[in-house]
Design an enzyme around this catalytic site. Structure first.
Site, PDB file in Angstrom:
ATOM      1  N   TYR B 303       0.951  -1.384   0.076  1.00 11.77           N
ATOM      2  CA  TYR B 303       0.129   0.246   0.007  1.00 11.77           C
ATOM      3  C   TYR B 303       0.579   1.139   0.355  1.00 11.77           C
ATOM      4  CZ  TYR B 303      -4.029   3.201   1.165  1.00 11.77           C
ATOM      5  OH  TYR B 303      -5.325   3.301   1.419  1.00 11.77           O
ATOM      6  N   TYR B 354      -6.103   4.643  -7.308  1.00  6.71           N
ATOM      7  CA  TYR B 354      -6.588   4.954  -5.733  1.00  6.71           C
ATOM      8  C   TYR B 354      -7.346   4.139  -5.521  1.00  6.71           C
ATOM      9  CZ  TYR B 354      -6.069   7.909  -1.590  1.00  6.71           C
ATOM     10  OH  TYR B 354      -5.711   8.149  -0.210  1.00  6.71           O
TER      11      TYR B 354
END
Lengths: 148, 401
Positions: B303, B354
């Site tokens: 991430y 995203y």
């Protein structure tokens, strides 16, 4: 009296208002737990160390050390559009072990900044051109008492 | 530098019951502001994942989505989208971020106890659309949190790019990490996006000179150090390893899951381990469950809301010593074809999309199937590192032999 508008802080807010009420008198204060003698930062209703509720806003010497910083160039909120670039900083406070204070660094050239630099509070009126009013706030600057 | 690990812990998750495999993956188009709703995009990704598994919507009897994000594909939305009428097991332990990594753990339990046979996890965001219409974005929930609103925002220490720029500056001080090393993460990740058809930045090249020439956003960050803001969705379908063998895709089994929590919560300024993530707790737990070591991992997806988080997670997962990820990235070792630690081979949050990490997981499944754009040669073991700040998760995936 109505509360100051975002992004000004609200000194009447129950949990965090003590910080701003102290700043209004040019004091730097943090909640100290009467039971275990630890600073509780950020403020919580009870001390996370011992569960005690006897937290008292306690003034300390407004001096400390630069922990880290960022020179902010982009105005992430419209209120900051006429303030960029500015230095947003995190400082540790000599008299309040464990506290990391988010603040603004002033009177320093960004190229001169270094982790570990000695800093001291300067209380200034925090204002934004987008909202009415002002709140006195502890900004920090290189400690003038320490000439290299 | 907190060498002692007293600031958090690995959650006692327990094992994977009868096991779980990922058998279908799907994504909605990732884009700039599109006007689409999260529900619409999650449904599109779900349809693609179900078809990829060779299943039909009627086969799905379990759905996972996160309650904190609006418009996710909860049971009612799933029924509305696909017209399914059968019973649906529903779990709030799904979605992106850390949950993209831990959802398979909860799914394994449900598969083992007979609650469901085929479980869908999905996640969608429309933050590009919301930001363009001034109706929200990733900083919004932070501005509403009272301690941040009162004690951080007034000083301009807001939002996430400023937090992580401050963390990056501290990492540079503690370990000697350089701007060029941060840039190398952005450049390598962009190169992977250039090879990945679904990436938002597929057609936008970036080299280190471009990076260094671009203006600062919040020093030491430039725009390319920060994640995209995009609309999109991804989803994956899970079932037991036994049933997976009867489906059409190469079987990708979950070998380990870990979840780590910092006890200091969601204030980055107050993290005692300022330059370390709770991945130091999650990673070892997942690796132990899988019976592997970092050296066994063929491809990694972490991430990556900011370049510094890629570096911190690589360190905290144990792929190098603390503070050594900067030189590692600077050497080019994160590239898919460098023989090092191929990282974020689809382009990550920085250059792919995203969708908060769930597309990291679908990319790892593509890698293990041999279907990725920036394919790592003969990838057999893949790891996802999920992150929210106060929590981190690690998911170990293995291609069944």
């Amino acid at each position: 009296m109505t509360a100051p508008a975002f992004p000004l802080p609200d000194p009447g807010e129950p949990l965090t208002g003590g910080f701003w009420k102290a700043a209004a008198r040019d004091r730097l204060a943090f909640p100290l737990c009467g039971a275990c003698d630890r600073f509780c930062w950020y403020p919580e209703p009870r001390c996370p160390g011992c569960g005690g509720s006897g937290l008292t806003w306690t003034s300390v010497e407004p001096a400390g050390t630069l922990f880290s910083w960022s020179v902010v160039h982009h105005a992430f909120l419209p209120a900051f559009a006429d303030q960029v670039p500015f230095v947003a900083a995190v400082v540790t406070i000599d008299g309040a072990p464990g506290v990391r204070l988010v603040t603004r660094l002033i009177d320093a050239r960004p190229s001169d900044l270094a982790v570990g630099a000695r800093v001291r509070a300067r209380f200034v009126p925090l204002r934004f051109s987008t909202v009415a009013g002002e709140v006195r706030a502890p900004f920090f600057r290189p400690d003038p008492r320490r000439i290299p | 530098m907190n060498r002692t690990l007293d600031w958090g812990r690995a959650e006692p998750l327990g094992g994977l019951a009868g096991g779980v495999a990922i058998v279908g993956i799907g994504e909605a188009a990732h884009s700039r502001a599109s006007g689409r709703t999260p529900t619409e995009m999650a449904g599109e990704a779900a349809a693609a994942a179900i078809a990829d598994a060779g299943l039909t919507p009627a086969d799905i009897d379990g759905v996972m989505a996160h309650p904190a994000f609006p418009g996710q594909l909860h049971a009612d939305a799933f029924r509305a989208r696909f017209g399914s009428t059968g019973p649906l097991w529903e779990s709030p332990l799904g979605g992106g971020m850390v949950w993209a990594g831990t959802a398979p753990h909860a799914a394994a339990r449900a598969l083992a106890d007979g609650s469901a046979r085929h479980i869908l996890n999905s996640f969608a965001v429309a933050w590009a659309t919301q930001r363009s219409s001034m109706t929200g974005g990733p900083g919004q929930s932070h501005a509403q949190k009272i301690t941040k609103r009162q004690l951080e925002v007034p000083f301009g220490w807001f939002p996430q790019p400023v937090y992580f720029a401050t963390i990056a500056r501290r990492h540079m001080h503690e370990f000697g990490t350089t701007v060029e090393q941060l840039g190398s993460v952005a450049v390598t990740t962009r190169r992977h996006a250039n090879l990945t058809p679904s990436a938002v930045m597929r057609d936008r090249r970036l080299d280190l000179r471009d990076y260094l020439a671009s203006p600062p956003v919040a020093e030491p960050f430039r725009k390319e150090d920060c994640s995209l803001i995009s609309d999109g969705a991804a989803a994956y379908v899970m079932t037991t390893p036994e049933r997976a063998r009867d489906l059409r895709a190469p079987v990708v089994e979950v070998a380990g899951v870990g979840l780590g929590t910092s006890r200091t919560g969601g204030h980055w300024a107050q993290q005692p381990a300022f330059t370390t993530t709770p991945q130091v707790f999650a990673g070892p737990a997942a690796f132990a469950m899988a019976g592997i070591r970092p050296v066994d991992v063929d491809v990694l997806a972490v991430y990556d809301p900011f370049t510094i988080v890629t570096l911190m997670q690589i360190e905290d997962l144990g792929f190098c010593g603390k503070g050594e990820a900067g030189p590692l990235a600077g050497s080019g070792a994160l590239a898919h074809d460098a023989g090092g630690i191929p990282t974020n081979t689809h382009g990550g949050l920085l250059s792919h999309s995203y969708v908060l990490g769930i597309a990291h997981v679908t990319e790892l499944v593509r890698q293990l199937r041999g279907q990725a754009g920036a394919q790592v040669a003969s990838a057999e073991i893949a790891v996802y590192g999920g992150y929210t700040g106060p929590q981190a998760s690690a998911l170990v995936l293995r291609r069944a032999r």
